[in-house]
Scaffold this active site. Structure first.
Site, PDB file in Angstrom:
ATOM      1  N   HIS A  15       1.280 -93.609 -15.719  1.00 46.72           N
ATOM      2  CA  HIS A  15       0.332 -92.206 -15.307  1.00 46.72           C
ATOM      3  C   HIS A  15       1.204 -92.965 -13.681  1.00 46.72           C
ATOM      4  CE1 HIS A  15      -3.554 -94.412 -13.546  1.00 46.72           C
ATOM      5  NE2 HIS A  15      -3.056 -94.728 -14.892  1.00 46.72           N
ATOM      6  N   ALA A  16       0.269 -92.221 -13.007  1.00 40.92           N
ATOM      7  CA  ALA A  16       1.409 -92.983 -11.163  1.00 40.92           C
ATOM      8  C   ALA A  16       0.989 -93.982 -10.673  1.00 40.92           C
ATOM      9  CB  ALA A  16       0.183 -92.086 -10.165  1.00 40.92           C
TER      10      ALA A  16
END
Length: 94
Positions: A15-16
């Protein structure tokens, strides 16, 4: 050219935050590096782009292929193997 296949074991996949750390790790090398999500069958993406890395949709348990091509490809693969094995900056729950 050198590549390695790995399994993502951290709880959240890429994810980010892990994507940003992955891209930052890649930035330390001159080699061209790509990331491919083998479980989704997506095309290889530019591992220097956080957006592209996140679009690959890597979740926990997915198999990925990292490919490096260039003068420091061996060092790039070794660093990225260690980074993925270490949980992409997150604690791995076994």
């Amino acid at each position: 050219m050198r590549s390695t296949d790995l399994t993502v074991r951290n709880p959240s996949g890429i994810h980010a935050r892990p994507a940003a750390l992955f891209v930052r790790t890649v930035a330390g090398f001159r080699a061209t590096v790509t990331l491919e999500n083998l479980d989704r069958g997506t095309a290889p993406v530019n591992a220097r782009s956080m957006i592209e890395v996140m679009k690959s949709g890597v979740s926990r348990g997915h198999r990925i292929r990292i490919t490096a091509d260039g003068a420091d490809e061996d060092a790039a693969i070794e660093a990225l193997e260690a980074f993925v094995a270490g949980g992409l900056g997150e604690t791995i729950a076994d």
